[in-house]
Motif scaffolding. Structure first.
Motif, mmCIF file in Angstrom:
data_model
loop_
_atom_site.group_PDB
_atom_site.id
_atom_site.type_symbol
_atom_site.label_atom_id
_atom_site.label_comp_id
_atom_site.label_asym_id
_atom_site.label_seq_id
_atom_site.Cartn_x
_atom_site.Cartn_y
_atom_site.Cartn_z
ATOM 1 N N ARG A 161 8.761 19.499 3.243
ATOM 2 C CA ARG A 161 8.532 20.313 4.437
ATOM 3 C C ARG A 161 7.187 21.030 4.311
ATOM 4 O O ARG A 161 7.108 22.263 4.416
ATOM 5 N N ALA A 162 6.157 20.264 4.072
ATOM 6 C CA ALA A 162 4.822 20.825 3.848
ATOM 7 C C ALA A 162 3.791 19.740 4.103
ATOM 8 O O ALA A 162 4.116 18.566 4.306
ATOM 9 N N ASP A 163 2.529 20.151 4.093
ATOM 10 C CA ASP A 163 1.445 19.190 4.248
ATOM 11 C C ASP A 163 1.405 18.241 3.055
ATOM 12 O O ASP A 163 1.949 18.533 1.982
ATOM 13 N N ALA A 164 0.741 17.108 3.241
ATOM 14 C CA ALA A 164 0.572 16.121 2.181
ATOM 15 C C ALA A 164 -0.915 15.923 1.916
ATOM 16 O O ALA A 164 -1.704 15.789 2.858
ATOM 17 N N ARG A 173 4.166 9.133 -0.084
ATOM 18 C CA ARG A 173 4.869 10.379 0.252
ATOM 19 C C ARG A 173 5.902 10.131 1.362
ATOM 20 O O ARG A 173 5.623 9.488 2.363
ATOM 21 N N HIS A 174 7.092 10.658 1.172
ATOM 22 C CA HIS A 174 8.164 10.484 2.150
ATOM 23 C C HIS A 174 7.924 11.355 3.372
ATOM 24 O O HIS A 174 7.732 12.567 3.264
ATOM 25 N N VAL A 175 7.914 10.728 4.553
ATOM 26 C CA VAL A 175 7.951 11.436 5.827
ATOM 27 C C VAL A 175 8.952 10.700 6.709
ATOM 28 O O VAL A 175 9.302 9.551 6.440
ATOM 29 N N CYS A 202 4.190 1.651 3.203
ATOM 30 C CA CYS A 202 2.867 1.032 3.102
ATOM 31 C C CYS A 202 1.892 1.667 4.080
ATOM 32 O O CYS A 202 0.720 1.887 3.744
ATOM 33 N N TRP A 203 2.350 1.954 5.292
ATOM 34 C CA TRP A 203 1.455 2.579 6.283
ATOM 35 C C TRP A 203 0.928 3.916 5.776
ATOM 36 O O TRP A 203 -0.277 4.185 5.845
ATOM 37 N N TRP A 204 1.830 4.760 5.280
ATOM 38 C CA TRP A 204 1.384 6.084 4.841
ATOM 39 C C TRP A 204 0.425 5.951 3.658
ATOM 40 O O TRP A 204 -0.561 6.690 3.570
ATOM 41 N N SER A 205 0.699 4.997 2.767
ATOM 42 C CA SER A 205 -0.175 4.807 1.628
ATOM 43 C C SER A 205 -1.572 4.370 2.072
ATOM 44 O O SER A 205 -2.584 4.904 1.598
ATOM 45 N N LEU A 206 -1.644 3.423 2.993
ATOM 46 C CA LEU A 206 -2.945 2.961 3.479
ATOM 47 C C LEU A 206 -3.666 4.058 4.254
ATOM 48 O O LEU A 206 -4.894 4.195 4.165
ATOM 49 N N LEU A 207 -2.930 4.851 5.005
ATOM 50 C CA LEU A 207 -3.554 5.951 5.756
ATOM 51 C C LEU A 207 -4.115 7.013 4.820
ATOM 52 O O LEU A 207 -5.091 7.693 5.153
#
Length: 310
Positions: A161-164, A173-175, A202-207
């Motif tokens: 429940r915080a910024d990444a 990171r789990h969202v 994979c999307w979050w990792s690439l972003l």
């Protein structure tokens, strides 16, 4: 939830038609849910144009017919894609391909069995991203529910429940996927990631290569539905672990190829921990003993190579 006519929605955009944001919605046999999902999209109060790309993956129920009904009512907003053959069974990563077709600078993602509640969601998220170029995505909270009611609220707990940071995003990171709004920067997957089922990791990792993530607590939680047709949520715990482990292994291979050893090692550590979770107790003990033995031999080898002191 109040849904306006197409004329009333378009009037807020003051003559602009090119979408600033594209909503991506994947649907398959969601006839019992898709109206609530689409109504949540159309209830959004934005001062910028939005397009809704709805991809029906050859549903065998009335999902496609319901989408056509909405297409007729909102022809300038809803852009449907109707498949004749199920792309998921063919292993086609169609969700990522839709990002390349989207005209918006930003992507908001929500599948056809989930829905949004806060009508200001997209406006808040886009306003933040427009003002903060060092952030690549925003997300907020959700609650999980099934036919009997709410089963988990909030969905994000503790440190999530915080910024990444950018690194945390790169590390998967789990969202909560249905709450995200992100810059439209991923138009194809690296070859190592073709065939991964848990693509959002994979999307979050690439972003993460492009910036940070922002948790916006002011947005009301979205609704994440658990039902028998859910691709991930209704799998057994072992199946979910295997799917995630495969994603982590493929990401490790990708980061090895591009020379990011630290992130590669992080994902290989996740592969190891997930492997342990699948083992019986006796197997875990043997695996930990083998790791301890290898570490001891490695340390002894390094000590033997040290120069002797006089």
């Amino acid at each position: 939830m109040q849904v306006k006519t197409e004329q009333a929605i378009v009037a807020r955009w003051e003559g602009r038609r090119e979408p600033l944001l594209s909503i991506i919605c994947l649907a398959y046999n969601h006839a019992g849910f898709i109206r609530q999902t689409l109504d949540g999209f159309l209830a959004q109060e934005t001062d910028f144009p939005v397009e809704i790309i709805v991809h029906d993956d050859a549903s065998t129920d009335q999902t496609a017919a319901i989408i056509r009904e909405y297409e007729q009512r909102y022809p300038s907003i809803i852009k449907p894609i109707y498949q004749r053959e199920n792309q998921y069974r063919l292993g086609v990563p169609f969700s990522t391909r839709l990002f390349a077709q989207a005209r918006g600078r930003y992507i908001a993602y929500c599948e056809g069995d989930d829905y949004w509640i806060d009508p200001r969601k997209l406006q808040i998220q886009v306003d933040f991203l427009e003002a903060h170029p060092d952030y690549v995505m925003t997300y907020h909270d959700a609650f999980m529910f099934n036919s009997k009611g709410v089963i988990q609220s909030p969905h994000l707990t503790g440190r999530y429940r915080a910024d990444a940071t950018a690194l945390e995003l790169m590390q998967g990171r789990h969202v909560t996927t249905l709450t995200t709004c992100f810059r439209n920067l991923i138009h194809e997957l690296p070859p190592e990631l073709i065939g991964v089922e848990v693509l959002d990791i994979c999307w979050w990792s690439l972003l993460g290569a492009h910036g940070k993530g922002r948790f916006i607590k002011e947005i009301r939680p979205a609704a994440y539905r658990i039902h028998e047709g859910g691709i991930f949520s209704m799998r057994s715990s072992k199946q979910r672990i295997r799917m995630s482990m495969h994603a982590y292994y493929c990401l490790a291979r990708y980061y090895h190829r591009i020379g990011n050893q630290a992130v590669h090692d992080h994902f290989m550590g996740l592969v190891f921990s997930h492997s342990l979770a699948l083992m019986p107790v006796s197997g875990k003990v043997r695996a930990m003993l083998a790791v301890g033995r290898n570490i001891s031999l490695n340390v002894l080898g390094r000590l033997n190579r040290l120069p002797a002191r006089n």
